[in-house]
Design a protein around this motif. Sequence first.
Motif, PDB file in Angstrom:
ATOM      1  N   VAL A  51       0.954  -1.260  -0.177  1.00  0.00           N
ATOM      2  CA  VAL A  51      -0.126  -0.063  -0.004  1.00  0.00           C
ATOM      3  C   VAL A  51       0.813   1.195   0.151  1.00  0.00           C
ATOM      4  N   SER A  52       0.455   2.200  -0.790  1.00  0.00           N
ATOM      5  CA  SER A  52       1.430   3.440  -0.761  1.00  0.00           C
ATOM      6  C   SER A  52       0.474   4.758  -0.893  1.00  0.00           C
ATOM      7  N   TYR A  53       0.817   5.819  -0.445  1.00  0.00           N
ATOM      8  CA  TYR A  53       0.119   7.032  -0.331  1.00  0.00           C
ATOM      9  C   TYR A  53       0.985   8.092  -0.868  1.00  0.00           C
ATOM     10  N   GLU A  54       0.321   9.003  -1.711  1.00  0.00           N
ATOM     11  CA  GLU A  54       1.019  10.235  -1.991  1.00  0.00           C
ATOM     12  C   GLU A  54       0.258  11.281  -2.111  1.00  0.00           C
ATOM     13  N   TYR A  55       0.972  12.479  -2.193  1.00  0.00           N
ATOM     14  CA  TYR A  55       0.160  13.790  -2.129  1.00  0.00           C
ATOM     15  C   TYR A  55       1.114  14.745  -2.950  1.00  0.00           C
ATOM     16  N   GLY A  56       0.242  15.423  -3.879  1.00  0.00           N
ATOM     17  CA  GLY A  56       0.788  16.256  -4.799  1.00  0.00           C
ATOM     18  C   GLY A  56       1.400  17.573  -4.071  1.00  0.00           C
ATOM     19  N   ASN A  57       2.812  17.757  -4.011  1.00  0.00           N
ATOM     20  CA  ASN A  57       3.292  18.922  -3.061  1.00  0.00           C
ATOM     21  C   ASN A  57       3.392  20.249  -4.004  1.00  0.00           C
ATOM     22  N   ILE A  66       5.255  17.339  -8.025  1.00  0.00           N
ATOM     23  CA  ILE A  66       6.358  16.541  -7.092  1.00  0.00           C
ATOM     24  C   ILE A  66       5.459  15.984  -6.043  1.00  0.00           C
ATOM     25  N   SER A  67       5.495  14.757  -5.815  1.00  0.00           N
ATOM     26  CA  SER A  67       4.506  14.348  -4.466  1.00  0.00           C
ATOM     27  C   SER A  67       5.525  13.876  -3.620  1.00  0.00           C
ATOM     28  N   LEU A  68       4.868  13.574  -2.197  1.00  0.00           N
ATOM     29  CA  LEU A  68       5.809  13.138  -1.216  1.00  0.00           C
ATOM     30  C   LEU A  68       4.693  12.056  -0.744  1.00  0.00           C
ATOM     31  N   GLY A  69       5.193  10.979  -0.224  1.00  0.00           N
ATOM     32  CA  GLY A  69       4.178   9.932   0.328  1.00  0.00           C
ATOM     33  C   GLY A  69       4.866   8.705   1.169  1.00  0.00           C
ATOM     34  N   GLY A  70       4.360   7.552   1.362  1.00  0.00           N
ATOM     35  CA  GLY A  70       4.852   6.517   2.242  1.00  0.00           C
ATOM     36  C   GLY A  70       4.427   5.320   1.450  1.00  0.00           C
ATOM     37  N   TYR A  71       5.231   4.173   2.034  1.00  0.00           N
ATOM     38  CA  TYR A  71       5.043   2.898   1.195  1.00  0.00           C
ATOM     39  C   TYR A  71       5.162   1.948   2.441  1.00  0.00           C
ATOM     40  N   ILE A  72       4.251   0.815   2.484  1.00  0.00           N
ATOM     41  CA  ILE A  72       4.511  -0.318   3.031  1.00  0.00           C
ATOM     42  C   ILE A  72       4.142  -1.657   2.517  1.00  0.00           C
ATOM     43  N   GLY A  73       4.961  -2.582   2.576  1.00  0.00           N
ATOM     44  CA  GLY A  73       4.653  -3.923   1.664  1.00  0.00           C
ATOM     45  C   GLY A  73       5.253  -5.052   2.653  1.00  0.00           C
ATOM     46  N   ASN A  74       4.564  -6.288   2.230  1.00  0.00           N
ATOM     47  CA  ASN A  74       5.034  -7.289   3.135  1.00  0.00           C
ATOM     48  C   ASN A  74       5.103  -8.644   2.031  1.00  0.00           C
ATOM     49  N   THR A  75       6.068  -9.628   2.201  1.00  0.00           N
ATOM     50  CA  THR A  75       6.051 -10.823   1.817  1.00  0.00           C
ATOM     51  C   THR A  75       6.914 -11.671   2.495  1.00  0.00           C
ATOM     52  N   GLY A  76       6.578 -13.161   2.109  1.00  0.00           N
ATOM     53  CA  GLY A  76       7.348 -14.039   3.024  1.00  0.00           C
ATOM     54  C   GLY A  76       7.582 -15.243   2.265  1.00  0.00           C
ATOM     55  N   TYR A  77       8.409 -16.307   2.623  1.00  0.00           N
ATOM     56  CA  TYR A  77       8.822 -17.424   2.208  1.00  0.00           C
ATOM     57  C   TYR A  77       8.769 -18.493   3.258  1.00  0.00           C
ATOM     58  N   ARG A  78       8.412 -19.693   2.805  1.00  0.00           N
ATOM     59  CA  ARG A  78       8.683 -21.118   3.697  1.00  0.00           C
ATOM     60  C   ARG A  78       9.185 -22.032   2.821  1.00  0.00           C
ATOM     61  N   TYR A  79      10.270 -22.899   3.639  1.00  0.00           N
ATOM     62  CA  TYR A  79      10.858 -23.584   2.851  1.00  0.00           C
ATOM     63  C   TYR A  79      10.815 -24.980   3.751  1.00  0.00           C
ATOM     64  N   ARG A  80      10.346 -26.150   3.203  1.00  0.00           N
ATOM     65  CA  ARG A  80      10.171 -27.103   3.855  1.00  0.00           C
ATOM     66  C   ARG A  80      11.050 -28.425   3.430  1.00  0.00           C
ATOM     67  N   SER A  81      11.806 -29.068   4.183  1.00  0.00           N
ATOM     68  CA  SER A  81      12.563 -30.243   3.743  1.00  0.00           C
ATOM     69  C   SER A  81      12.301 -31.488   4.683  1.00  0.00           C
ATOM     70  N   SER A  82      12.859 -32.598   4.702  1.00  0.00           N
ATOM     71  CA  SER A  82      12.805 -33.694   5.728  1.00  0.00           C
ATOM     72  C   SER A  82      13.392 -33.009   7.002  1.00  0.00           C
ATOM     73  N   GLY A  83      12.585 -33.045   7.836  1.00  0.00           N
ATOM     74  CA  GLY A  83      13.015 -32.694   9.147  1.00  0.00           C
ATOM     75  C   GLY A  83      13.120 -31.281   9.615  1.00  0.00           C
ATOM     76  N   TYR A  84      13.180 -30.287   8.714  1.00  0.00           N
ATOM     77  CA  TYR A  84      13.263 -29.009   9.217  1.00  0.00           C
ATOM     78  C   TYR A  84      12.249 -27.945   8.217  1.00  0.00           C
ATOM     79  N   THR A  85      12.017 -26.892   8.881  1.00  0.00           N
ATOM     80  CA  THR A  85      11.312 -25.835   8.059  1.00  0.00           C
ATOM     81  C   THR A  85      12.094 -24.468   8.391  1.00  0.00           C
ATOM     82  N   GLN A  86      12.133 -23.606   7.261  1.00  0.00           N
ATOM     83  CA  GLN A  86      12.622 -22.192   7.498  1.00  0.00           C
ATOM     84  C   GLN A  86      11.384 -21.182   7.019  1.00  0.00           C
TER      85      GLN A  86
END
Length: 177
Positions: A51-57, A66-86
Motif C-alpha cells: 500500500v502506498s500513499y502520495e500527495y502532490g506537493n 512532485i509528490s511526497l508519500g509513504g509505502y508499506i509492503g510485505n512478503t514471505g517465504y517458507r521452505y520445508r525439507s525432511s526434518g526442518y522448516t525455514q
Amino acid sequence: MKKTILILSVALMATGAYAQSFQKGTSAVNAGVGFGTNLGGLGNARPAVSVSYEYGNWEVGGPGVISLGGYIGNTGYRYRSSGYTQQWNYTVVGARSAYHYNGFENVPNLDVYGGLMLAYNIASYKAEGYDGPNTYGSGLGFSAYLGGRWFFSNNIGLYTELGFGVSVLNAGITFKL
C-alpha cells in the motif's frame, strides 16, 4: 471474446473522459500485489502485498508535480525439507517522492511518474529443526521506481509500478482521495 474486449474498452474510455492527471493537492492511495523480489528466500513465496500513499506537493517547471508519500509492503517465504522448516518474513516501510509528468493533455486520465524511495526492510527469520546460518537481515535501502496509473473514473483507476520495494513489479487499484 473480441466483442467483450471492445465493450470494456469503450466503457473505460467513456468513463475516463472526466479524470484529470495528478495535480498539486491531489492525494492518491495504491493497493496492490507484487511479482518478483530481490529480498531472497527459498521455497514457496507468499504473494507480496503493498500500500502506498502520495500527495502532490509542488508544481515544477514544465508539466509536472512532485509528490511526497509513504509505502508499506510485505512478503514471505517458507521452505520445508525432511526434518526442518525455514520461514522468512519481509516488511518494507519507506518514504518516497515522485515526479508526475502531466503533459499528456490528450490523455488526461493517464498519470505517469518516476521516483525514489528511502526504506527500511524489517526482516525476520524462524527455523525449526535447522541450525544453519541466517544471512538475511534488516537494513536501510534506497530504490528507484517507474509507474503509471489509468483512471477509468474520477477517483478509481489501475496502477502498475516497476522498481524495488517489496517486489519488482506491483499492480493493483488506485484511489484519488
